[in-house]
Design a protein around this motif. Structure first.
Motif, PDB file in Angstrom:
ATOM      1  N   SER A   1     -27.296  15.271  -7.282  1.00  0.00           N
ATOM      2  CA  SER A   1     -26.578  14.799  -8.470  1.00  0.00           C
ATOM      3  C   SER A   1     -25.821  13.509  -8.178  1.00  0.00           C
ATOM      4  N   ASN A   2     -25.206  13.435  -7.003  1.00  0.00           N
ATOM      5  CA  ASN A   2     -24.452  12.229  -6.650  1.00  0.00           C
ATOM      6  C   ASN A   2     -25.371  11.027  -6.424  1.00  0.00           C
ATOM      7  N   VAL A   3     -26.525  11.259  -5.820  1.00  0.00           N
ATOM      8  CA  VAL A   3     -27.482  10.159  -5.627  1.00  0.00           C
ATOM      9  C   VAL A   3     -27.980   9.652  -6.983  1.00  0.00           C
ATOM     10  N   ILE A   4     -28.259  10.570  -7.901  1.00  0.00           N
ATOM     11  CA  ILE A   4     -28.688  10.171  -9.246  1.00  0.00           C
ATOM     12  C   ILE A   4     -27.590   9.387  -9.942  1.00  0.00           C
ATOM     13  N   GLY A   5     -26.346   9.862  -9.822  1.00  0.00           N
ATOM     14  CA  GLY A   5     -25.219   9.148 -10.423  1.00  0.00           C
ATOM     15  C   GLY A   5     -25.084   7.741  -9.873  1.00  0.00           C
ATOM     16  N   PHE A   6     -25.299   7.605  -8.570  1.00  0.00           N
ATOM     17  CA  PHE A   6     -25.254   6.287  -7.925  1.00  0.00           C
ATOM     18  C   PHE A   6     -26.305   5.354  -8.528  1.00  0.00           C
TER      19      PHE A   6
END
Length: 541
Positions: A268-273
């Motif tokens: 989720s954090n990589v996608i948000g990035f």
């Protein structure tokens, strides 16, 4: 706070929404008017720094406040964030040059980071994951509403009033937000037995600063292979290693490394990035197309972006309610992300204002459907004991993505524009000014600067002062500038499209787990007995 009465929760949410709106409306006011402000203050080469410094300081504030608010509670930090934001906004209006504006925007960013980190985490304190879908949609709608009225109002203000009022107009709302949070927000006791991770906080901050400065200066201030840029990236790597070492030894780490053993949090954090890198990096240049290429005033430029905000408000509210009702969320990310990609692709090839409006509608639809999901995925995957630091990690990656995206897109924009100007000059043979009056030739030189396109009143005024025999030359020079700028923007939007496409592919790998109907984790007697959902070992170093 989950056990508070429904009425009390609603009053607290109103206070949080007012604080968020105060922060968001200032941002949307300034966004449309920024090209004109830059034209007045000068320093187009530093344009991205006005946004970059804001993102940099808000990023640092977000991650540090996430852990601190887990220890001390959310209330003191929301109040502090409002104060910092108000001070920064007031000082921005007093700026006399681009460097002062950059410095004061840094103070604003500090306040905004604190407000956002505390506000989103407070929603997790108040409501169980199943209910957060509805409130996440409402908070997205707040951002959307500010985006509806902000750009048009910001454009109107900069056309009819001194630009300083962009920063000062809503300062009274900040006072209202401060008073409401002070009175309505419950005070929580400090969590005993936890120490502040000073060393980890220091090395994490230094890592962020070094990396973001490297990306911001690379390709603009210095070459990518220059000693300065390589030195910054090298320093960032050293600080990162020191941070990782500090976190393995910290009793209460500012960013627990084992949090990332949870695949849901990590993906989720990589996608948000990636989402913010593509979205923020490209969208800040939309006013360049509307105002620079199409020659639309800042007032009407705001109307062009309004459809995006309206469609985002409508669909984020609908999707938020659907998530709360069904407990399912991944499907909305899989629907919203490709729509965002399609919207960005339309921007890459738009050649009229109406096509820009269509791109805004499509992109806003995808944003409203997909964006609310990724805050829920992280919050639902961790225990309430780590709600603050988990939410902060999500916002950290988004802010890093936005800041790095803006820096990289800025380099791409500057390089592409420079090359396009050279090609245009070579193909046309340049403009021979040797036979003109020296004063006229000096005035004509201004029409070789793309910055001129961002201040249409000044452009028209300068054209009127020049003799009739050079008007055809002026028209040709302006058309050349517009073509070069348009082709450069196409490159930027295509890069944003590719970045969003990668984020969409990663969405398929998010593991969906049911949204809980309580903040207490299954099989536990209290909130803190289990650290993380979906992780075989407890979170903690």
């Amino acid at each position: 706070m989950e056990d508070l009465s429904h009425k009390r929760k609603l009053t607290i949410m109103i206070a949080i929404i007012v604080a968020m709106f105060f922060s968001a409306i200032n941002q949307t006011l300034v966004g449309t008017a920024m090209p004109r402000i830059i034209a007045i203050l000068g320093g187009m080469d530093h344009y991205t720094w006005v946004i970059t410094i804001y993102m940099l300081t808000s990023t640092i504030a977000t991650i540090l406040v996430g852990k601190l608010s887990d220890i001390y509670g959310r209330k003191p930090f929301i109040l502090a964030g409002i104060v910092f934001f108000m001070i920064g906004a007031f000082l921005c209006g007093l700026s006399e040059n681009i460097f002062q504006l950059i410095a004061y925007r840094g103070i604003q960013g500090l306040g905004a980071g604190i407000i956002m980190a505390s506000a989103f985490t407070a929603v997790g304190d108040l409501f169980a994951p199943r209910e957060r879908g509805k409130w996440t949609g409402v908070m997205m709608a707040v951002f959307g509403f500010s985006s509806v009225i902000g750009p048009a109002l910001g454009g109107w203000l900069v056309d009819h009033m001194a630009w300083k009022w962009l920063f000062w107009l809503f300062l009274p709302l900040g006072l209202v937000a401060f008073a409401m949070i002070l009175v309505l927000f419950p005070k929580t006791e400090r969590r005993l037995g936890e120490k502040i991770d000073y060393l980890g906080s220091l090395f994490l901050s230094l890592t962020i600063v070094a990396v973001l400065l490297g990306f911001s200066w690379a390709g603009t201030e210095y070459a990518w292979s220059s000693p300065q840029i390589l030195g910054l990236f090298g320093a960032g790597l050293v600080f990162l290693l020191l941070f990782l070492l500090a976190e393995t030894k910290a009793q209460s780490p500012v960013l627990p490394l084992s949090l990332f053993r949870n695949d849901i949090v990590t993906i989720s954090n990589v996608i948000g990035f990636l989402m913010n890198a593509g979205m923020m990096g490209a969208l800040i240049y939309l006013p360049f197309f509307v105002q620079g290429v199409e020659g639309i005033s800042p007032t009407y430029s705001g109307y062009v972006t309004m459809p995006m905000s309206i469609s985002m408000v409508i669909f984020s509210a609908i999707v938020g309610r659907r998530i709360t009702k069904t407990g399912k969320y991944k499907r909305y990310a899989l629907i919203g992300m490709p729509i965002m990609v399609a919207g960005m692709l339309i921007m890459a090839f738009m050649n009229s204002v109406w096509l820009a409006v269509i791109a805004m509608i499509v992109f806003g639809l995808g944003l409203g459907v997909g964006m609310p999901v990724f805050s829920l995925t992280v919050q639902n995957a961790v225990s309430p004991a780590q709600l603050g630091v988990a939410t902060a990690s999500s916002q950290l990656f988004r802010n890093l993505g936005g800041t790095i995206g803006i820096a990289v897109m800025g380099t791409l924009m500057a390089t592409s524009l420079k090359n396009n100007m050279k090609e245009a000059a070579a193909s046309s043979g340049g403009f021979d000014m040797s036979k003109l009056d020296p004063k006229v030739a000096e005035q004509l030189a201004a029409f070789q600067n793309p910055e001129m396109l961002l201040d249409q009143p000044r452009l028209e005024q300068l054209k009127e002062t020049l003799p009739a025999n050079v008007q055809p030359v002026i028209t040709q020079m302006v058309d050349t500038l517009k073509d070069a700028l348009s082709h450069s923007l196409t490159t930027v939007f295509l890069a944003g499209t590719a970045t969003l496409a990668i984020a969409f592919v990663l969405t398929f790998f998010i593991r969906e787990i049911p949204l809980r109907t309580s903040n207490k984790l299954p099989g536990t007697g209290s909130e803190a007995e289990q650290k993380t959902v979906g992780v075989p070992e407890p979170v903690g170093n």
